[in-house]
Design a protein around this motif. Structure first.
Motif, PDB file in Angstrom:
ATOM      1  N   VAL A  82      62.902 -31.971  19.934  1.00  0.00           N
ATOM      2  CA  VAL A  82      62.559 -31.435  18.618  1.00  0.00           C
ATOM      3  C   VAL A  82      63.780 -31.482  17.699  1.00  0.00           C
ATOM      4  N   ASN A  83      63.535 -31.362  16.394  1.00  0.00           N
ATOM      5  CA  ASN A  83      64.629 -31.364  15.416  1.00  0.00           C
ATOM      6  C   ASN A  83      65.094 -29.971  15.051  1.00  0.00           C
ATOM      7  N   THR A  84      64.244 -28.970  15.269  1.00  0.00           N
ATOM      8  CA  THR A  84      64.619 -27.574  15.026  1.00  0.00           C
ATOM      9  C   THR A  84      63.904 -26.699  16.037  1.00  0.00           C
ATOM     10  N   PHE A  85      64.460 -25.526  16.269  1.00  0.00           N
ATOM     11  CA  PHE A  85      63.729 -24.517  17.032  1.00  0.00           C
ATOM     12  C   PHE A  85      64.271 -23.154  16.677  1.00  0.00           C
ATOM     13  N   LYS A  86      63.470 -22.141  16.929  1.00  0.00           N
ATOM     14  CA  LYS A  86      63.878 -20.769  16.643  1.00  0.00           C
ATOM     15  C   LYS A  86      64.321 -20.101  17.925  1.00  0.00           C
ATOM     16  N   ASN A  87      65.454 -19.433  17.847  1.00  0.00           N
ATOM     17  CA  ASN A  87      65.966 -18.669  18.978  1.00  0.00           C
ATOM     18  C   ASN A  87      66.403 -17.308  18.452  1.00  0.00           C
ATOM     19  N   LEU A  88      65.785 -16.270  18.958  1.00  0.00           N
ATOM     20  CA  LEU A  88      66.064 -14.906  18.519  1.00  0.00           C
ATOM     21  C   LEU A  88      65.944 -14.762  17.002  1.00  0.00           C
ATOM     22  N   GLY A  89      64.955 -15.450  16.428  1.00  0.00           N
ATOM     23  CA  GLY A  89      64.689 -15.348  15.004  1.00  0.00           C
ATOM     24  C   GLY A  89      65.525 -16.259  14.122  1.00  0.00           C
ATOM     25  N   CYS A  90      66.481 -16.969  14.687  1.00  0.00           N
ATOM     26  CA  CYS A  90      67.334 -17.870  13.917  1.00  0.00           C
ATOM     27  C   CYS A  90      66.898 -19.317  14.130  1.00  0.00           C
ATOM     28  N   THR A  91      66.913 -20.093  13.059  1.00  0.00           N
ATOM     29  CA  THR A  91      66.565 -21.499  13.148  1.00  0.00           C
ATOM     30  C   THR A  91      67.803 -22.303  13.525  1.00  0.00           C
ATOM     31  N   VAL A  92      67.697 -23.068  14.593  1.00  0.00           N
ATOM     32  CA  VAL A  92      68.787 -23.923  15.051  1.00  0.00           C
ATOM     33  C   VAL A  92      68.432 -25.348  14.643  1.00  0.00           C
ATOM     34  N   ILE A  93      69.400 -26.053  14.029  1.00  0.00           N
ATOM     35  CA  ILE A  93      69.164 -27.422  13.577  1.00  0.00           C
ATOM     36  C   ILE A  93      70.149 -28.372  14.258  1.00  0.00           C
ATOM     37  N   PRO A  94      69.831 -29.681  14.291  1.00  0.00           N
ATOM     38  CA  PRO A  94      70.618 -30.641  15.073  1.00  0.00           C
ATOM     39  C   PRO A  94      72.080 -30.802  14.688  1.00  0.00           C
ATOM     40  N   ASP A  95      72.452 -30.510  13.427  1.00  0.00           N
ATOM     41  CA  ASP A  95      73.853 -30.699  13.059  1.00  0.00           C
ATOM     42  C   ASP A  95      74.711 -29.489  13.417  1.00  0.00           C
ATOM     43  N   GLY A  96      74.079 -28.431  13.903  1.00  0.00           N
ATOM     44  CA  GLY A  96      74.811 -27.248  14.346  1.00  0.00           C
ATOM     45  C   GLY A  96      75.293 -26.354  13.213  1.00  0.00           C
ATOM     46  N   LYS A  97      74.995 -26.730  11.976  1.00  0.00           N
ATOM     47  CA  LYS A  97      75.437 -25.927  10.828  1.00  0.00           C
ATOM     48  C   LYS A  97      74.473 -24.770  10.599  1.00  0.00           C
ATOM     49  N   CYS A  98      74.923 -23.823   9.806  1.00  0.00           N
ATOM     50  CA  CYS A  98      74.131 -22.616   9.539  1.00  0.00           C
ATOM     51  C   CYS A  98      73.538 -22.599   8.136  1.00  0.00           C
ATOM     52  N   ASP A  99      73.703 -23.679   7.356  1.00  0.00           N
ATOM     53  CA  ASP A  99      73.267 -23.686   5.958  1.00  0.00           C
ATOM     54  C   ASP A  99      71.808 -23.278   5.789  1.00  0.00           C
ATOM     55  N   THR A 100      70.920 -23.853   6.579  1.00  0.00           N
ATOM     56  CA  THR A 100      69.491 -23.554   6.475  1.00  0.00           C
ATOM     57  C   THR A 100      69.230 -22.074   6.742  1.00  0.00           C
ATOM     58  N   GLU A 101      69.848 -21.543   7.771  1.00  0.00           N
ATOM     59  CA  GLU A 101      69.652 -20.134   8.127  1.00  0.00           C
ATOM     60  C   GLU A 101      70.224 -19.217   7.049  1.00  0.00           C
ATOM     61  N   ILE A 102      71.362 -19.555   6.491  1.00  0.00           N
ATOM     62  CA  ILE A 102      71.968 -18.732   5.420  1.00  0.00           C
ATOM     63  C   ILE A 102      71.072 -18.718   4.199  1.00  0.00           C
ATOM     64  N   LYS A 103      70.567 -19.897   3.791  1.00  0.00           N
ATOM     65  CA  LYS A 103      69.667 -19.967   2.634  1.00  0.00           C
ATOM     66  C   LYS A 103      68.400 -19.146   2.871  1.00  0.00           C
ATOM     67  N   LYS A 104      67.870 -19.216   4.090  1.00  0.00           N
ATOM     68  CA  LYS A 104      66.659 -18.462   4.417  1.00  0.00           C
ATOM     69  C   LYS A 104      66.916 -16.964   4.293  1.00  0.00           C
ATOM     70  N   ARG A 105      68.043 -16.518   4.804  1.00  0.00           N
ATOM     71  CA  ARG A 105      68.338 -15.078   4.756  1.00  0.00           C
ATOM     72  C   ARG A 105      68.633 -14.588   3.344  1.00  0.00           C
ATOM     73  N   ILE A 106      69.289 -15.434   2.529  1.00  0.00           N
ATOM     74  CA  ILE A 106      69.521 -15.073   1.133  1.00  0.00           C
ATOM     75  C   ILE A 106      68.176 -14.923   0.413  1.00  0.00           C
ATOM     76  N   GLY A 107      67.258 -15.867   0.687  1.00  0.00           N
ATOM     77  CA  GLY A 107      65.920 -15.804   0.102  1.00  0.00           C
ATOM     78  C   GLY A 107      65.188 -14.543   0.510  1.00  0.00           C
ATOM     79  N   GLN A 108      65.331 -14.143   1.772  1.00  0.00           N
ATOM     80  CA  GLN A 108      64.679 -12.912   2.242  1.00  0.00           C
ATOM     81  C   GLN A 108      65.267 -11.683   1.584  1.00  0.00           C
ATOM     82  N   ALA A 109      66.574 -11.710   1.306  1.00  0.00           N
ATOM     83  CA  ALA A 109      67.241 -10.568   0.684  1.00  0.00           C
ATOM     84  C   ALA A 109      66.822 -10.372  -0.766  1.00  0.00           C
ATOM     85  N   LYS A 110      66.459 -11.495  -1.430  1.00  0.00           N
ATOM     86  CA  LYS A 110      66.042 -11.403  -2.832  1.00  0.00           C
ATOM     87  C   LYS A 110      64.717 -10.700  -2.909  1.00  0.00           C
TER      88      LYS A 110
END
Length: 104
Positions: free
Chosen positions: A76-104
């Motif tokens: 797979v290209n992504t999966f969720k582990n303990l509520g966090c999305t893990v992506i193939p490049d190992g970066k956290c950008d997607t997860e940070i953007k998601k959490r910022i969106g949730q905070a708004k």
């Protein structure tokens, strides 16, 4: 003693397991061992939930060819582990953007 047996029965139901290795060969070795050892304790890996993902800095994600109990595991290209999305490049950008969106 009967209560102890009942408690042990409920311990069979585990949620999710994430296995991590730094090479395909090492992951395959783990996947050769874990199911058998788990079954000795009454735990079984859910074949429908088995998936693998390669985390790599390469421009093209390498393909991973591993199997568990003779069945190839879907990559797979992504999966969720303990509520966090893990992506193939190992970066956290997607997860940070998601959490910022949730905070708004």
């Amino acid at each position: 003693m009967r209560e102890l047996v009942q408690v042990a029965t409920y311990l069979r139901y585990a949620e999710d397991t994430v296995l991590i290795a730094n090479s395909e060969e090492k992951l395959q070795k783990i996947l050769t061992t874990v199911p058998g050892e788990s079954e000795k304790k009454g735990l079984h890996l859910n074949a429908k939930k088995r998936k693998c993902m390669v985390i790599s800095k390469k421009a093209v994600t390498p393909e991973c060819n591993i199997a568990c109990k003779g069945e190839r595991i879907r990559q797979v290209n992504t999966f969720k582990n303990l509520g966090c999305t893990v992506i193939p490049d190992g970066k956290c950008d997607t997860e940070i953007k998601k959490r910022i969106g949730q905070a708004k």
